[in-house]
Design an enzyme around this catalytic site. Structure first.
Site, PDB file in Angstrom:
ATOM      1  CE1 TYR A 125      -4.451  -0.193  -0.280  1.00 48.16           C
ATOM      2  CE2 TYR A 125      -4.466   1.177   1.847  1.00 48.16           C
ATOM      3  CZ  TYR A 125      -5.099   0.890   0.476  1.00 48.16           C
ATOM      4  OH  TYR A 125      -5.881   0.996   0.439  1.00 48.16           O
ATOM      5  N   GLY A 144      -6.754  -1.619   5.610  1.00 43.60           N
ATOM      6  CA  GLY A 144      -7.772  -1.453   6.676  1.00 43.60           C
ATOM      7  C   GLY A 144      -7.406  -2.620   7.292  1.00 43.60           C
ATOM      8  CG  ASP A 153     -11.331  -5.188   7.380  1.00 46.55           C
ATOM      9  OD1 ASP A 153     -10.774  -4.465   7.046  1.00 46.55           O
ATOM     10  OD2 ASP A 153     -12.722  -5.048   6.947  1.00 46.55           O
ATOM     11  CB  THR A 180     -20.426  -3.616   5.189  1.00 50.53           C
ATOM     12  OG1 THR A 180     -21.433  -4.143   6.360  1.00 50.53           O
ATOM     13  CG2 THR A 180     -21.635  -2.755   5.271  1.00 50.53           C
ATOM     14  CB  THR A 205     -37.923  -4.710 -10.654  1.00 49.38           C
ATOM     15  OG1 THR A 205     -38.518  -3.862 -12.104  1.00 49.38           O
ATOM     16  CG2 THR A 205     -36.612  -3.264  -9.967  1.00 49.38           C
TER      17      THR A 205
END
Length: 256
Positions: A96, A103, A105, A133, A183
Site C-alpha cells: 500500500y 484496513g 481487517d 457490507t 425488477t
C-alpha cells in the site's frame, strides 16, 4: 493460555475464544453481536467465558466502537491489543502507498489467507475476496507481497443507493438469474455480476503480473451468495480473520 480474537466490522462484532494463541488452536467458544448490542457482552455471552490470557483484535468501525468493546473487556484482567496494518508482518509485506492506512481487517485476512495457501503446498499468487457490507478484492504475489486491491460497495449498499436515487425500485430481494425478467431479479443479478466482473478483472491482472494462475479464496458473511456466480472456482473459508489473528499473536508472543 486462552486467546480471545475479536473482529469488529461495520455492522457486527465477531469473537472467538481459542485454547491458545497459535495457528490451528482449538476453538472453545464463539459468538456474534450487532454493534448496537455490544454493550451487553460483559453481562451476556462474555460473562460465561473463562478469562482469556491474551487478546488481539481488528476493528474497522472506528475508535468510539473500539472504546465500547474495551469497556466490556474490563471484566477480565487482559490488555486489549488491536492490529494496525504495517509494512510487514507474519510473512506478508504491504505494498500500500501508506501501509498503516490499509484496513486492519483486510491486512489480517490476507495474513490468514497467505498461511492457508502455504499450508497447502508451494507458494502461489493469491486473490482474496471478502464479501460483507463492502466487498474487497486483495491480490498477493507468490513472494507474499500485497500488490493491491479493490474496494466495492456490497449488495446492500448498491440496492440502497438505487432505491434512494430511483423511483419505483422498492422491491423484494430477488434471485441471481442468467436473464432476469423482473425488477427484483434484475437488481440482485446486476449487483452480483458487478462484483463478479470486478473480481475476474483482478484475477486477470494477477495472471498477467505473476505469470501464473492464483489461488482464489473467498470469505465474509455474504460470500455464499456471490461464489456461485464467479467465473472460476473460489474456495469459501469462514474464519480467515481469526486465522490471521492467531498467526499474528503466535508470532508476536514468540518474538517477545
Amino acid at each position: 493460555m486462552t486467546f480471545l480474537a475479536i473482529d469488529v466490522g461495520n455492522t457486527r462484532l465477531k469473537w472467538a475464544l481459542y485454547d491458545a494463541p497459535r495457528a490451528g488452536a482449538a476453538l472453545r467458544a464463539h459468538g456474534v453481536e450487532f454493534l448496537d448490542h455490544i454493550d451487553r457482552l460483559a453481562e451476556g455471552s462474555w460473562a460465561r467465558l473463562p478469562p482469556p490470557g491474551h487478546m488481539l483484535g481488528c476493528v474497522v468501525a472506528g475508535d468510539a466502537v473500539k472504546r465500547r468493546v474495551q469497556e466490556q473487556m474490563e471484566i477480565w484482567d487482559v490488555t486489549p491489543s488491536w492490529v494496525v496494518a504495517s509494512a510487514q508482518e507474519a510473512g506478508l509485506s504491504n505494498g500500500y502507498d501508506h501501509p498503516s492506512r490499509l484496513g486492519a481487517d483486510r491486512w489480517v485476512a490476507m495474513i490468514g489467507a497467505r498461511q492457508h495457501v502455504l499450508a497447502r503446498g508451494p507458494a502461489r499468487p493469491l486473490v482474496l475476496v471478502m464479501v460483507g457490507t463492502a466487498v474487497t478484492v486483495e491480490c498477493v504475489d507468490a513472494q507474499g507481497r500485497f500488490i493491491g486491491g479493490l474496494i466495492l460497495p456490497g449488495h446492500g449498499i448498491m440496492l440502497r443507493a438505487l432505491e434512494s436515487g430511483t423511483a419505483g425500485l422498492h422491491v423484494p430481494t430477488g434471485e441471481v438469474r442468467l436473464f432476469p425478467t423482473n425488477t427484483s431479479d434484475a437488481l440482485t443479478s446486476g449487483g452480483t455480476y458487478a462484483i463478479a466482473g470486478a473480481v475476474e478483472r483482478m484475477v486477470q491482472h494477477v495472471i498477467a503480473h505473476c505469470g501464473t494462475e492464483p489461488i482464489c479464496l473467498m470469505t465474509g458473511g455474504a460470500g455464499w451468495k456471490v461464489a456461485p456466480s464467479m467465473t472460476r472456482p473460489f474456495e469459501l473459508l469462514e474464519n480467515l480473520i481469526f486465522d490471521g489473528l492467531l498467526e499474528i499473536a503466535m508470532r508476536r508472543l514468540a518474538a517477545a
